[in-house]
Motif scaffolding. Sequence first.
Motif, PDB file in Angstrom:
ATOM      1  N   UNK A  35       0.709  -1.207  -0.074  1.00  0.00           N
ATOM      2  CA  UNK A  35      -0.012   0.068  -0.232  1.00  0.00           C
ATOM      3  C   UNK A  35       0.862   1.420  -0.049  1.00  0.00           C
ATOM      4  N   UNK A  36       1.890   1.262   0.933  1.00  0.00           N
ATOM      5  CA  UNK A  36       2.793   2.499   1.188  1.00  0.00           C
ATOM      6  C   UNK A  36       3.917   2.255   1.666  1.00  0.00           C
ATOM      7  N   UNK A  37       4.872   3.171   1.723  1.00  0.00           N
ATOM      8  CA  UNK A  37       5.916   3.124   2.634  1.00  0.00           C
ATOM      9  C   UNK A  37       6.090   4.396   3.443  1.00  0.00           C
ATOM     10  N   UNK A  38       6.537   4.374   4.609  1.00  0.00           N
ATOM     11  CA  UNK A  38       6.246   5.315   5.615  1.00  0.00           C
ATOM     12  C   UNK A  38       7.809   6.035   5.960  1.00  0.00           C
ATOM     13  N   UNK A  39       8.047   7.213   5.548  1.00  0.00           N
ATOM     14  CA  UNK A  39       9.361   7.893   6.120  1.00  0.00           C
ATOM     15  C   UNK A  39       8.844   8.855   7.334  1.00  0.00           C
ATOM     16  N   UNK A  40       9.222   8.405   8.493  1.00  0.00           N
ATOM     17  CA  UNK A  40       9.019   9.111   9.494  1.00  0.00           C
ATOM     18  C   UNK A  40      10.054  10.301  10.120  1.00  0.00           C
ATOM     19  N   UNK A  41       9.547  11.472  10.264  1.00  0.00           N
ATOM     20  CA  UNK A  41      10.353  12.660  10.533  1.00  0.00           C
ATOM     21  C   UNK A  41      10.545  12.641  11.893  1.00  0.00           C
ATOM     22  N   UNK A  42      11.770  13.253  12.435  1.00  0.00           N
ATOM     23  CA  UNK A  42      12.159  13.495  13.786  1.00  0.00           C
ATOM     24  C   UNK A  42      11.425  14.624  14.589  1.00  0.00           C
ATOM     25  N   UNK A 102       6.703  11.524  21.742  1.00  0.00           N
ATOM     26  CA  UNK A 102       7.204  10.237  21.203  1.00  0.00           C
ATOM     27  C   UNK A 102       8.223  10.509  20.141  1.00  0.00           C
ATOM     28  N   UNK A 103       9.363  10.701  20.455  1.00  0.00           N
ATOM     29  CA  UNK A 103      10.403  10.858  19.497  1.00  0.00           C
ATOM     30  C   UNK A 103      10.842   9.709  18.727  1.00  0.00           C
ATOM     31  N   UNK A 104      11.127   9.950  17.360  1.00  0.00           N
ATOM     32  CA  UNK A 104      11.593   8.789  16.772  1.00  0.00           C
ATOM     33  C   UNK A 104      12.825   9.454  15.863  1.00  0.00           C
TER      34      UNK A 104
END
Length: 166
Positions: A35-42, A102-104
């Motif tokens: 479906x999709x790929x996720x790029x999480x920002x910090x 919730x830091x990533x």
Amino acid sequence: SDFLQLLNSSAPEFLSKIVSSLSTLNIDVSDKVSDHICYRTSSLSEYTLLTTSFASCPSQLTLLTSSSIGGRPISTYKLSKPLECSSHTIDLLELPSPKEGSPYPSGLEHVEFVIPSPCHSPCSSEFPHSETLKAFAENYQNVKWSYKATDKEVNPDVSVKFDWGG
């Protein structure tokens, strides 16, 4: 854009690791649609920088949705040149900003695969899609599934997390 070059160079290896990790659990996703790929920002500032940058290259990606989910902005883009990864083609990029508290780290976080439902879309209340997901997960008793999102009204899911270290 520099981001799209990074995405094109890192996504195939990322998806390959996911497919391989699922395979070790005897889960074959070769016939599943990505479906999709996720790029999480910090940070919100990184999210804003990327969304602003994306707006300046509409021939490479198109904003499909931008909304607040769980108190933070999330945008979804259609890539004009889909990512070719392993046996999958991915043309949607999800870009969430982090939830407050919730830091990533920035980076590719997940890929979602479509688990088809036996009902027509949308599923009826007599057979919600959450039942399809739970039935799918029950086929893999050895997997430590997270069921926390199975009852979401929009895009319910079951998930499994992999710790690759680093």
